[in-house]
Enzyme design. Structure first.
Site, PDB file in Angstrom:
ATOM      1  NE  ARG A  61      -2.604 -15.417   4.910  1.00  0.00           N
ATOM      2  CZ  ARG A  61      -1.880 -14.806   5.858  1.00  0.00           C
ATOM      3  NH1 ARG A  61      -1.346 -15.483   6.821  1.00  0.00           N
ATOM      4  NH2 ARG A  61      -1.723 -13.477   5.831  1.00  0.00           N
ATOM      5  CB  THR A  62      -2.443 -15.483  -2.251  1.00  0.00           C
ATOM      6  OG1 THR A  62      -3.540 -15.326  -1.351  1.00  0.00           O
ATOM      7  CG2 THR A  62      -2.954 -15.888  -3.618  1.00  0.00           C
ATOM      8  CE  LYS A  65      11.490   2.319 -15.239  1.00  0.00           C
ATOM      9  NZ  LYS A  65      12.145   1.393 -16.190  1.00  0.00           N
ATOM     10  NE  ARG A  79      -3.706 -10.901  -3.184  1.00  0.00           N
ATOM     11  CZ  ARG A  79      -3.766 -11.378  -1.942  1.00  0.00           C
ATOM     12  NH1 ARG A  79      -3.189 -10.720  -0.954  1.00  0.00           N
ATOM     13  NH2 ARG A  79      -4.404 -12.496  -1.673  1.00  0.00           N
ATOM     14  CG  HIS A 123      -8.777 -14.359  -2.777  1.00  0.00           C
ATOM     15  ND1 HIS A 123      -7.965 -15.176  -3.553  1.00  0.00           N
ATOM     16  CD2 HIS A 123      -8.021 -13.999  -1.705  1.00  0.00           C
ATOM     17  CE1 HIS A 123      -6.783 -15.284  -2.963  1.00  0.00           C
ATOM     18  NE2 HIS A 123      -6.787 -14.580  -1.842  1.00  0.00           N
TER      19      HIS A 123
HETATM   20  N1   CP Z   1      -5.914 -15.114   2.448  1.00  0.00           N
HETATM   21  C1   CP Z   1      -5.070 -14.333   1.763  1.00  0.00           C
HETATM   22  O1   CP Z   1      -5.355 -13.934   0.623  1.00  0.00           O
HETATM   23  O2   CP Z   1      -3.927 -14.039   2.421  1.00  0.00           O
HETATM   24  P1   CP Z   1      -2.740 -13.150   1.843  1.00  0.00           P
HETATM   25  O3   CP Z   1      -3.289 -11.749   1.669  1.00  0.00           O
HETATM   26  O4   CP Z   1      -1.642 -13.239   2.849  1.00  0.00           O
HETATM   27  O5   CP Z   1      -2.361 -13.723   0.502  1.00  0.00           O
END
Ligand code: CP
Length: 315
Positions: A54-55, A83, A104, A141
């Site tokens: 999703r993100t 590496k 992320r 998040h």
């Molecule tokens: N909600 C969320 O962060 O989903 P993903 O891990 O699929 O990005």
């Protein structure tokens, strides 16, 4: 505070007014459509060191809808991280290629560190490349929380006065930490449902206490389902447990079924940041109160609003 060139690292960096400004821009985009020329010629790097559906894809869709290009990797395999390249060197490099970086990372604080690196570059005369936290370890998040609040407003018309129950992995769940911090800016009641091992961290509880939020802790969904306006389920995250035995003791502990929903209000909305494993039974998907796929869809307008505000000067 201005959004232009601003890092989006923690939900705690934003006021309620600023969040509501993001929601207003997102709402306008949903209503009037996306300006496909706004970010023409701009490039957004999506550095995903951890899995995501999703993100990453909603940031990519949001960027494309505003005319921006994306460059990305999904997983450190195939990059020079394998590496031995440090996060600093990767960010220093990618900042030459992109106008904004979405990251992320499995380590708490990685997004803050990346933002510091691009700020230091800017202090030396390079352009500031804003960093957006797409989830850092067990920490936060923030863009998920923005879309969660947007979803609550969309489905309930308000946040003030609601009872919001969060269920599952409150210890390692970054979506829950950011959401709890954000809810501290509203006048709502919070119910936390988790086993002893997965309780909400004390820094979050202290913050909620300092904001005068009525927050209670529970062991079972049944204790809160009747009063909840929002039931926010989360996955017990196997990958965050240092010990597999610990995980096995709590896996499958919470599960929403049709029977569970018999005790819920007709107006209650069932949310989940997703992905789910088994904590929401699939036959619940057709219940009118299930809102998690709509919630995931809200990732595009919210993330488009953020990109437009951070890179396009929209306010
Ligand atoms: N909600 C969320 O962060 O989903 P993903 O891990 O699929 O990005």
């Amino acid at each position: 505070m201005e959004f232009l060139n601003r890092d989006i690292v923690s939900i705690r960096d934003f006021s309620r007014e600023e969040l509501e400004n993001v929601f207003a821009v997102a709402r306008g985009m949903e209503k009037n459509g996306y300006d496909a020329t706004l970010l023409n010629g701009r490039r957004i790097a999506l550095l995903f060191y951890e899995p995501s559906t999703r993100t990453r894809l909603s940031f990519q869709a949001a960027a494309q809808s505003l005319g921006a290009a994306t460059i990305w990797f999904a997983g450190a395999e195939g990059t020079s991280v394998m590496k031995g390249e440090t996060l600093k060197d990767t960010i220093e490099t990618v900042a030459n290629y992109a106008d904004a970086i979405v990251i992320r990372h499995p380590y708490d604080g990685a997004a803050r560190w990346a933002a510091e690196i691009t700020t230091r570059r800017a202090a030396k005369g390079e352009k500031k490349v804003p960093v957006i936290n797409g989830g850092d370890g067990r920490n936060e998040h923030p863009t998920q929380t923005m879309l969660d609040l947007y979803t609550i407003l969309q489905s309930q018309g308000r946040i003030d006065g609601l009872t919001i129950a969060m269920v599952g992995d409150l210890k390692y769940g970054r979506t829950c930490h950011s959401l709890a911090y954000a809810l501290g800016m509203y006048s709502c009641r919070i119910r936390l449902v988790a086993p002893e091992q997965l309780q909400m961290p004390s820094h979050v509880l202290s913050y909620l206490g300092s904001r005068g939020i009525e927050c209670t802790q529970h062991a079972a969904i049944e204790e809160v389902i009747g009063e909840a306006d929002i039931l926010y389920m989360t996955r017990i995250q196997r990958e965050r447990f240092p010990d597999e035995n610990e995980y096995n003791r709590v896996r499958g502990l919470y599960r929403v079924t049709r029977k569970t929903l018999q005790s819920a209000k007709p107006t209650m909305r069932l949310m989940h940041p997703l992905p789910r494993v088994d904590e929401i039974s699939v036959d619940v998907d057709d219940d009118a109160r299930s809102y998690y796929f709509k919630q995931a869809g809200n990732g595009v307008p919210i993330r488009a609003a953020l990109l437009a505000m951070v890179l396009g000067g929209i306010s």
